[in-house]
Design an enzyme around this catalytic site. Sequence first.
Site: not given
Length: 121
Positions: A23-24
């Site tokens: 993810g981020c």
Amino acid sequence: MTTTLQRPRPIADGEAELILAGGCFWGTQAFLSSLPGVRATAAGYVNSRITSPSYAQVCAGLTGAAEAVWVAYDPAELSLWTLLDLWARSIDVTAVNRQGGDVGEQYRSGLYAINAQDIPV
């Protein structure tokens, strides 16, 4: 593998390193940095089809890059298996090209070994 990840410092004696995507990269980096035994982290892109992709290129889906975090850790304090277990629990490893509200191929999960000796069989 084309990567923009740069080690912020050399690996110290006794440390191991790997790259984790989930993810981020800012959230992943914050989580990993909080773990006892993690000595250093750096965020960047891995698996890009182009050299030095920009944030705009990555977000537009033009690069194939994944957001990732380089991690240096002390295996005497934090075992590889514990590190991987905690990382896997912090994300949805079954999600394809997304984590939470973040959607796009740059948010896929991945584990990248830098040195074969850092990943025991």
